[in-house]
Design a protein around this motif. Structure first.
Motif, PDB file in Angstrom:
ATOM      1  N   THR A 122     133.459  76.710  41.195  1.00 25.13           N
ATOM      2  CA  THR A 122     134.836  76.253  41.362  1.00 25.13           C
ATOM      3  C   THR A 122     135.191  76.113  42.838  1.00 25.13           C
ATOM      4  N   GLY A 123     134.756  77.073  43.651  1.00 26.05           N
ATOM      5  CA  GLY A 123     135.006  76.995  45.085  1.00 26.05           C
ATOM      6  C   GLY A 123     134.356  75.776  45.722  1.00 26.05           C
ATOM      7  N   MET A 126     136.370  72.771  44.913  1.00 26.95           N
ATOM      8  CA  MET A 126     137.553  72.722  45.775  1.00 26.95           C
ATOM      9  C   MET A 126     137.198  72.167  47.156  1.00 26.95           C
ATOM     10  N   ARG A 129     136.501  68.428  46.899  1.00 21.64           N
ATOM     11  CA  ARG A 129     137.739  67.666  46.737  1.00 21.64           C
ATOM     12  C   ARG A 129     138.501  67.597  48.058  1.00 21.64           C
ATOM     13  N   GLY A 130     138.517  68.722  48.784  1.00 21.65           N
ATOM     14  CA  GLY A 130     139.191  68.727  50.081  1.00 21.65           C
ATOM     15  C   GLY A 130     138.554  67.758  51.052  1.00 21.65           C
ATOM     16  N   THR A 156     139.603  65.922  38.977  1.00 25.43           N
ATOM     17  CA  THR A 156     139.193  66.940  39.948  1.00 25.43           C
ATOM     18  C   THR A 156     139.957  68.247  39.742  1.00 25.43           C
ATOM     19  N   GLN A 157     141.201  68.152  39.282  1.00 25.82           N
ATOM     20  CA  GLN A 157     141.966  69.367  39.004  1.00 25.82           C
ATOM     21  C   GLN A 157     141.380  70.131  37.825  1.00 25.82           C
ATOM     22  N   THR A 160     138.601  72.122  39.315  1.00 25.45           N
ATOM     23  CA  THR A 160     138.957  73.187  40.264  1.00 25.45           C
ATOM     24  C   THR A 160     139.901  74.243  39.699  1.00 25.45           C
ATOM     25  N   ASP A 161     140.677  73.899  38.676  1.00 17.68           N
ATOM     26  CA  ASP A 161     141.728  74.806  38.222  1.00 17.68           C
ATOM     27  C   ASP A 161     141.380  75.615  36.977  1.00 17.68           C
ATOM     28  N   GLY A 331     144.694  80.282  46.210  1.00 18.69           N
ATOM     29  CA  GLY A 331     143.620  79.303  46.398  1.00 18.69           C
ATOM     30  C   GLY A 331     142.780  79.477  47.639  1.00 18.69           C
ATOM     31  N   TRP A 332     142.970  80.575  48.376  1.00 15.78           N
ATOM     32  CA  TRP A 332     142.217  80.789  49.608  1.00 15.78           C
ATOM     33  C   TRP A 332     141.578  82.177  49.612  1.00 15.78           C
ATOM     34  N   THR A 415     137.472  78.206  50.496  1.00 19.63           N
ATOM     35  CA  THR A 415     137.950  77.701  49.215  1.00 19.63           C
ATOM     36  C   THR A 415     137.290  78.404  48.037  1.00 19.63           C
TER      37      THR A 415
END
Length: 462
Positions: A122-123, A126, A129-130, A156-157, A160-161, A331-332, A415
């Motif tokens: 997942t990271g 993220m 995507r960033g 993409t969500q 990641t989510d 998210g960080w 991330t």
């Protein structure tokens, strides 16, 4: 030597299958609990091909194999011993399992390690995507942020989510699995904590929704992003299920036990354990983040320096709980960039030892250990070289502290989690990447320079 041959040889050198109480593994190590540690032939095991070192920690004999290989060797060992995650019963467990603190640390490890791979993935999603949504990257292809289709952003969500949206389900599943409950009940119980009928914790936190009020004073919300409520609920509910299995007649067990386990577990989670433990969890995170954000980079220096001791004492898995909670809440991951500096500093120190060493055996261990540390696997460097000579480890602590100081000054944040060093760059695919590289180069250079000048000499090999 094949995986099957290596597994059989390890079992032979730890005293045979009859000496094995349980077998587990983490990302890099095969962790064996034995009945009699005196039967383990440590030197012979460490001389085996593909074995990078070994040590005792928290009542376990841990053999460093590295990522990928450890999974295959674990599977081969389980085929022979038939133990896996289930310990053999008997008095000998009491001898080898250590004190209450060691058992608590192992408990954290056994619950959180299995869910780390999906959080790592997942990271990385993220990070990608960033990277792909940055204006500078889009400009290369003649695009802007408005050019990205909404459906693609939604896709993409999903990537990641999802893991963090249903994090309590993952935690409950793993907890039930480790405490002898039915994992499927754990999954459902965890999903109840984030049911869409409950106001989302994120929405309540932002003021977009109001919590449900029970009994005129008790506020109830979903537990999206929470770890501790799901963890403790999983422990209590799994033990309650095991108790029911002994009391409920077999004829109605299939109906009564799951019904009561889910009912009692959900009530406890939403009305008792959840509100209390969510407050505790928030307090712990506040304290840790407050420490990391001490002015003038002091927090980064302290964690970058002394955080490396956590692995030696076997309590580093506590960080998994903190990192998961940080990522789930905003998210960080603020621990990763500082901890990475400590790992890279180990690589710098062990490389200095490798170059200066007179012994071919030391060189043969130290050079590969440097590469492993740069790839995020520090056990060969720590236990095979730096801690053995002590001073290189101290110099790596200083290097990690300097790197952590800079990471704190630059406000670096990842991330994701669980990958460091060179692979860790995937968690900084944004404007932070140059700074991430800089702080790690500094940590490596300081540890290398100090070890070269003060931390190692040929006499130490004798």
């Amino acid at each position: 030597m094949s995986d099957k041959e290596l597994a059989k040889k390890i079992l032979e050198l730890v005293g045979g299958t009859e000496n094995v109480v349980s077998v587990r593994h983490c990302a890099t190590r095969l962790r064996i609990v034995v009945a009699d540690k005196e039967k383990i032939q440590v030197k012979e095991i460490e001389n085996l091909e593909k074995v990078k070192g070994s040590f005792f920690n928290s009542g376990q004999y841990q053999i460093i194999l590295g990522t990928g290989l450890v999974n295959r060797i674990y599977d081969e060992v389980v085929k022979v011993t038939g133990t896996g995650d289930e310990e053999k019963s008997g008095e000998k467990e009491k001898v080898v399992y250590g004190n209450k603190f060691q058992r608590a640390i192992r408990m954290f490890s056994d619950v959180f390690v299995p869910i780390i791979p999906v959080l790592v993935a997942t990271g990385l999603f993220m990070g990608l995507r960033g990277l792909l949504t940055q204006e500078a990257v889009l400009a290369v292809f003649g695009l802007t942020a408005d050019s990205i289709p909404q459906n693609l952003l939604t896709f993409t969500q999903v990537l990641t989510d999802t893991a963090f949206a249903f994090l309590p389900a993952l935690v409950c599943w793993s907890t039930f699995r480790n405490f002898g409950g039915s994992p499927v009940i754990g999954i459902v119980l965890g999903l109840m904590l984030v049911n869409s009928s409950l106001p989302s914790a994120y929405a309540v936190g932002s003021g977009e929704a109001q919590p449900l009020i029970f009994f005129g004073f008790l506020k109830v919300t979903g537990y999206q992003g929470s770890v501790l409520p799901a963890f403790v609920t999983g422990i209590v509910a799994s033990k309650f299920e095991k108790w029911l299995r002994k009391k409920v007649p077999d004829a109605i067990d299939l109906i009564v036990t799951p019904f009561l386990t889910l009912l009692v577990g959900c009530v406890l989670a939403l009305f008792v354990l959840g509100p209390i433990l969510h407050t505790v969890e928030s307090g712990v995170l506040f304290a840790v983040e407050h420490l990391l954000f001490l002015p003038m980079g002091i927090g980064g220096f302290l964690y970058g320096c002394f955080g490396q001791l956590l692995g030696i004492f076997g309590i580093h898995h506590i960080l998994n709980f903190l990192e998961i909670s940080m990522l789930a809440q905003d998210g960080w991951n603020y621990l990763n960039p500082i901890g990475t500096c400590g790992n890279v500093a180990q690589a710098g120190a062990v490389l200095a030892v490798a170059i200066k060493a007179a012994s071919n055996k030391t060189k043969q261990v130290a050079y590969p250990a440097c590469l492993s540390a740069l790839l995020g696997i520090t056990e060969p460097a720590v236990f095979g070289v730096n801690l053995k000579f002590m001073k290189p480890f101290v110099m790596s602590m200083i290097g990690g502290g300097v790197g952590g100081f800079l990471a704190s000054i630059f406000h670096l944040r990842a991330t994701g989690m669980s990958i460091t060093g060179i692979p860790g760059t995937l968690l900084y695919l944004n404007e932070q990447l140059p700074l991430y590289i800089l702080v790690n180069v500094v940590a490596f250079g300081v540890a290398f320079g100090l070890t070269w000048m003060f931390g190692f000499n040929k006499k130490m090999e004798q």
